[in-house]
Design a protein around this motif. Structure first.
Motif, PDB file in Angstrom:
ATOM      1  N   GLY A  79       0.816  -1.205   0.000  1.00  0.00           N
ATOM      2  CA  GLY A  79       0.000   0.000   0.000  1.00  0.00           C
ATOM      3  C   GLY A  79       0.855   1.262   0.000  1.00  0.00           C
ATOM      4  O   GLY A  79       1.895   1.337  -0.665  1.00  0.00           O
ATOM      5  N   PRO A  80       0.474   2.272   0.772  1.00  0.00           N
ATOM      6  CA  PRO A  80       1.242   3.527   0.812  1.00  0.00           C
ATOM      7  C   PRO A  80       2.656   3.366   1.369  1.00  0.00           C
ATOM      8  O   PRO A  80       3.473   4.269   1.214  1.00  0.00           O
ATOM      9  N   ALA A  81       2.952   2.227   2.018  1.00  0.00           N
ATOM     10  CA  ALA A  81       4.297   2.016   2.572  1.00  0.00           C
ATOM     11  C   ALA A  81       5.325   1.708   1.489  1.00  0.00           C
ATOM     12  O   ALA A  81       6.528   1.812   1.726  1.00  0.00           O
ATOM     13  N   LEU A  82       4.877   1.342   0.287  1.00  0.00           N
ATOM     14  CA  LEU A  82       5.802   0.969  -0.783  1.00  0.00           C
ATOM     15  C   LEU A  82       6.642   2.170  -1.220  1.00  0.00           C
ATOM     16  O   LEU A  82       6.105   3.196  -1.625  1.00  0.00           O
ATOM     17  N   THR A  83       7.968   2.032  -1.139  1.00  0.00           N
ATOM     18  CA  THR A  83       8.867   3.115  -1.551  1.00  0.00           C
ATOM     19  C   THR A  83       9.782   2.710  -2.695  1.00  0.00           C
ATOM     20  O   THR A  83      10.344   3.581  -3.364  1.00  0.00           O
ATOM     21  N   ARG A  84       9.945   1.407  -2.947  1.00  0.00           N
ATOM     22  CA  ARG A  84      10.838   0.961  -4.017  1.00  0.00           C
ATOM     23  C   ARG A  84      10.249  -0.255  -4.717  1.00  0.00           C
ATOM     24  O   ARG A  84       9.920  -1.251  -4.066  1.00  0.00           O
ATOM     25  N   LEU A  85      10.095  -0.150  -6.016  1.00  0.00           N
ATOM     26  CA  LEU A  85       9.632  -1.275  -6.826  1.00  0.00           C
ATOM     27  C   LEU A  85      10.613  -1.488  -7.957  1.00  0.00           C
ATOM     28  O   LEU A  85      10.812  -0.616  -8.806  1.00  0.00           O
ATOM     29  N   ALA A  86      11.270  -2.641  -7.977  1.00  0.00           N
ATOM     30  CA  ALA A  86      12.244  -2.968  -9.015  1.00  0.00           C
ATOM     31  C   ALA A  86      11.900  -4.334  -9.584  1.00  0.00           C
ATOM     32  O   ALA A  86      12.000  -5.345  -8.882  1.00  0.00           O
ATOM     33  N   VAL A  87      11.456  -4.357 -10.823  1.00  0.00           N
ATOM     34  CA  VAL A  87      11.071  -5.598 -11.487  1.00  0.00           C
ATOM     35  C   VAL A  87      11.950  -5.761 -12.718  1.00  0.00           C
ATOM     36  O   VAL A  87      11.896  -4.951 -13.644  1.00  0.00           O
TER      37      VAL A  87
END
Length: 329
Positions: A79-87
């Motif tokens: 949710g709003p806690a997501l700060t880094r997304l690397a796929v």
């Protein structure tokens, strides 16, 4: 001792936050109590770095690739806690998967990296970035179908953007970058142009740009980049594009006669052309980048000569890495 059953939540989070995303997924299979506890601690899912799962004899490549449903579950948990997304290498991720980031309120992302996928459309990225981009600092969309409209939206919606990687993106052209005219910012797309006026015509202080192997990037693109971001840009890689050596002169003139902030420039295997104006552009560039630490102008050409190397050595006292291999002169 069961850390979830015996310890307070803050101590349990402090222990489990050292695990990777794959290890957390394994821990959720221990028991029902562990599943619901880890599923509810959103802070554990704020850094989603999805590479291949550890190889096992009974799995295949297709089962280890990230899919839309996996991204949906992770977005819901973070949710709003997501700060880094690397796929990385995500050919099975599509518009439906990325749309879940907006659905579950992932609006605090600072690092957004989706590489090697052709299932995500430019229209989706153009609509998604304004919704999640207020805090974005690093964006990497290498080897995707991203095009000008999505990048234009990025300049408008992400004032904190510092690093952008669109290498190997075949649809990126000079229209992805803003036009500076009389201190005003203008875009080619009408809807984006209207939003720029409403936002006060402020561009992010971009520090790093990678357009390697973008076949439609040319000297006109470099002129726009220099005019818009020349005051803050420290790293740029234009290798394997349609940029010529005159693009170096355009970067040098971006500072209006003042020294630029460039520290790292990559122009490998581009068309340098002949001598004359080319030599003058190289000399002008050498004088305008005193902070330069790395320069790659390699490839078969007749423009990079002894005189240019000497000029770089005199002007750029901090130079550490110079690549001129295959230069004929």
């Amino acid at each position: 001792m069961d850390p979830i059953e015996r310890l307070p939540s803050d101590l349990g989070i402090a222990i489990f936050r050292y695990l990777s995303i794959h290890e957390l997924a394994g821990c959720m299979l221990v028991s029902r109590r562990w599943y619901y506890a880890l599923d509810g601690w959103a802070v554990l899912w704020k850094n989603i770095d999805m590479r291949f799962l550890p190889p096992r004899a009974e799995t295949t490549v297709s089962t280890r690739l990230m899919r839309d449903q996996h991204l949906k579950v992770l977005a819901r948990r973070a949710g709003p806690a997501l700060t880094r997304l690397a796929v990385f290498f995500a050919p099975l991720i599509s518009d439906d998967g990325l749309a879940q980031l907006a659905v579950f309120g992932c609006t605090n992302i600072r690092h957004f990296e989706v590489r090697a996928t052709n299932g995500v459309s430019n229209a989706m990225l153009g609509a998604l970035l304004p919704k999640i981009g207020a805090l974005l600092e690093v964006v990497a969309l290498s080897t995707t179908d991203v095009a000008d409209f999505a990048i234009q939206n990025l300049w408008v919606s992400s004032p904190r953007l510092r690093r952008l990687d669109v290498s190997h993106c075949r649809y990126i052209t000079c229209d992805a970058f803003p036009v500076m005219s009389g201190g005003q910012v203008r875009f080619c797309h009408e809807s984006v142009g209207g939003r720029v006026q409403a936002a006060g015509s402020r561009l992010p202080a971009l520090q790093s740009l990678n357009v390697t192997c973008c076949p439609q990037i040319d000297d006109r693109s470099v002129r726009r980049i220099g005019a818009a971001f020349g005051a803050t840009l420290q790293h740029i890689d234009m290798s394997l594009t349609r940029v010529t050596v005159l693009g170096l002169g355009a970067l040098a003139m971006a500072g209006g006669g003042r020294a630029t902030a460039l520290r790292d420039v990559g122009m490998r295997d581009i068309n340098f052309g002949g001598a004359g104006e080319v030599g003058r552009s190289l000399q002008l560039f050498a004088a305008a980048v005193p902070r330069l630490r790395r320069l790659a102008v390699c490839g078969e050409n007749d423009a990079v000569s002894d005189e240019f190397v000497c000029a770089v050595a005199r002007q750029c006292r901090g130079l550490r890495d110079l690549d001129v291999h295959d230069s004929h002169r």
